[in-house]
Design an enzyme around this catalytic site. Sequence first.
Site: not given
Length: 704
Positions: A150, A167, A200, A330, A362, A365, A433, A456, A458
């Site tokens: 497409q 586009s 695809g 952790r 943390q 975030r 890490g 679908e 940009d």
Amino acid sequence: MTVRFPKHLKPIEPQGKRLLQQERQHATFDANDLMYHIYGKEYIERRDRILRILENDPTLGDKSHRYYNGRAIRFKKSLAAAKRFAELQRIHHWNDEDFAVAESLFDEASAFRLHRSMFMPTIANQGTEEQKKIYLEPALKYEIIGCYAQTEASYLTTTPSLLGHGSNVRGLETTATYQPETETFVLNSPTLTSSKWWIGGLGAAANHAIVMARLISLGNDYGPHPFIVQIRNLENHEPLKGITVGDIGPKFGFNTVDNGFILFDHVHIPHISMLARYSRIDRKTGEYITPPNSKLAYGTMVFVRANIVLESCLVLARAATVAIRYSAIRVQGSDTSNPKKLTDADGTVKTIETPVLDYTMQQYRLFPIIAQAYACHFTGQQMHRMYNENQEKMAQGDFSYLADLHASSSGLKSLTTTLAVSAIEECRRACGGHGYSLFSGLGHFYQDYLPKATWEGDNYLLTQQTARYLIKTMRSVRAGKINSSFSAQYLAEYISSPQARCPFVHIDNLNNPESLLNAFKFRSAFLIDKVVYALDTEKMSWNDMLIEIYRISRAHCQLLLVSNFILAAFDKSDSLKPGIAHALQQVAILFCISTLEQESADFLTCGYLSPEQVLMIKRHLVCILKSIRPNAVALVDAFGLPDYMLNSALGENDGYVYEKMTAMAELEPLNQAKVVDGYEDFIRPLIHNGKHNWRIGKDGVARL
């Protein structure tokens, strides 16, 4: 001899399982209750039934190869998985919902993905009954395998499916010229840049394709239309005459899908090839018969983008689940002002190192990502509800609902996929890490999700569709034409009170959902109004305003997320248990506050917030993070993502992080021999070259 870790060694105490148990004990609600509220009993039962099938299947049950093999092996295994999915569908009589759940759990795209998600639905939606019989029936049985080549219809999308025209679909070069004398369309790719690209399933697997090409008949160009084209021989899978087709090569991710290219050299296809439910060419005369309504194709695009919004929820939830669980396990350092305590089974309380989840940075975030996941979930649900309502309206000839829905779906696709891409990377970094190891489950996940930011539509160009609608709506509202759409209503509120200011005078006001919603409404309306003024009065060009145009789409869609989340969390009915309701309301407030804090420049610019109020918001954000901390693990548990899907050493439900990491390391091919392949050719000649002062004993140990 395979490398093996000493089995008597255990992780240092307290171990991950114990830490996660404590997290769940401290939650203020039952995660299973929230999970059933989010998904419903029917979905949970469906998921668990299908999960058992997949986990015990010899082809689909083991995902370990994904971390160690290159593209060629992974692609071949993905073909085996795709074949097995087709077999399981027949064996277990899976419907579309079952299949979607199975694919989500398996979490690896295959060469057949576009066959199911685009090729067959396009025939079903745009084909005639005759075309469905000829093409759809064998496709359902996998007697033919299709893909979707497409560029997408000109004004609807901006998918980069052409090498030179992503586009600019109006500049599509591939043509389909009708010849009445032979009753065929002649497909042609006149230039190198007319190569279809990124398709695809096209590179190796498909034998049919829906090809978008410019329809030309009787000298008239009617723009892009879809055609069903056989591209490979059904006996030996070789390309048909006049067709150049292949794989575009390795990609940053998504390498279990054979994205391909294709060119046509005057290939004749029969009249029946043009999908003709909405428009067609008269077989004998070549006359073009127009579609009943040019807006009909919008519906499918809205459905696809509503699914993308819901999928963004899953992406955000998955990344957050891994990072939150690992951050609870952790431990690092000690917070002397608030030392972490752990109660043993015998009642002994001891001080332990601080889990990184206790650190405010943390939380800053990661907790907003949890909130984003819930916001996307409730918005995706609302989008589906609105889509179904719109389908009913269109069936009755009412298209008044469509423009608002299409504009919102375009902007939401852009916003939610942008949020999701950013969240995966933030969660990976928050894992320290070990987040860099593929065993975290986040590396391949990030790579494979990235294409969503461009397919679908940009993510930047799509926002122009949203902005055009909002600008048009603002002009209409200013002209006194107010409809019942959400957009028109909040724009009218702004016009009636453009000097309104935020009423926040105390930090408690920041927990008022209505006040927060009003702030987002005012900010979005203000930005839209200023763009309209710049375009209409100051005569600024569209190109000069593109940055502001992006901002108004983002503001509008953040408002939609806020509105839908507040509506769901502050439900006035008794459908929510008190514990769940309070937890969801906290997360909804966090979403509003964290988004407002990130976008504070807009709120200051429009004058709705003062600098003092923004500082108040920043302080309150920390308070909200602390209030959510006890529920962090329970909130991600409620997404109900099984270990089979996560495939992550860091995010396993039981918390056996280090045991899983070492077990995965044992499977590394480099560890399957006592001496690495290549030692004799490349390492030994170097260390034994020339004179040295080492003496090597019979035990192989070097001594001076």
